[in-house]
Each structure stands twice: as structure tokens, then as C-alpha cells.
Design an enzyme around this catalytic site. Sequence first.
Site: not given
Length: 140
Positions: A38, A82, A129
Site C-alpha cells: 500500500c 476519481h 476500502e
Amino acid sequence: MRFQKWERKGGKFMPTIAVCKTFAFSAAHFLPEYCGACKDLHGHNWKLEVGITGPVNENGFVLDFKELKSLINTTIINRIDHKCLNELVIANFPSKNPTAENMLLWMAEVIKTRLMDSFYNLAFLKLWETDTSYAEWRNE
């Protein structure tokens, strides 16, 4: 009821009810302070659940779902959907380390500020998530 409490209004007690709505957005981030995959740029299809509490009005509503949708879309979703979260320049947004937990703290402050002069309270936020992992903020 889980979020029900009673408030005195006009000399009588009024039930406080939670209304909840779910929102979706897509965004990328990387976690520079994380040891693992991550740390690199990656994306998620996030899900945000919002719970607002307040008294039931004379029309039988706490808050119209359209109003809740508008509030969350304008204050949160439209600003981060986005986007690369690390590149955002938004007041107090945790762009240096946009973990789900840090994002929830920012979201809670933004929403609570918008609700400050109303009959409504932010009860909880749940930020998914992945399909199996979320962080939750509660107004306790």
C-alpha cells in the site's frame, strides 16, 4: 432502536431517529508511511455510510434522503471522487497520509461543521476500502 433517544421539544419528549445513506466513489492513494504494497499508488472503489440523527418533524421525516445525498455529495464525494487523494489541496484533508482512518476524521469535521446550526447530529461514518475492510467513526 440503536440510535433512538428522547429529546424535550415544546414541552414533550420527541424521539430522535437515525437516517442512513450509502455513497460510492473511486479514488487512488498511496501510503508513504506504510511498510508494504500500500506504500505504492493503488486505487479503491470506496463505500461511505453516513448516519444522521435528529427529531422526527411534523411531516414524519428526520431528514429527506435527497437532502442528505446533496449534503454529502457537495461536501465530500464531489471533492474526492476519481482523484489521487495524495494530490488533493483541500483544507485539513490528510493528503500526506490518506488512510481510511485519517479520511474519516476529515469527513467527520466537514460534515459536523455543515450540521452545526441544525437539529441534526452526525451519528456515525463507515468508510469501506474493500468489500471486507472498513474503518468507522462514531460520535460517542
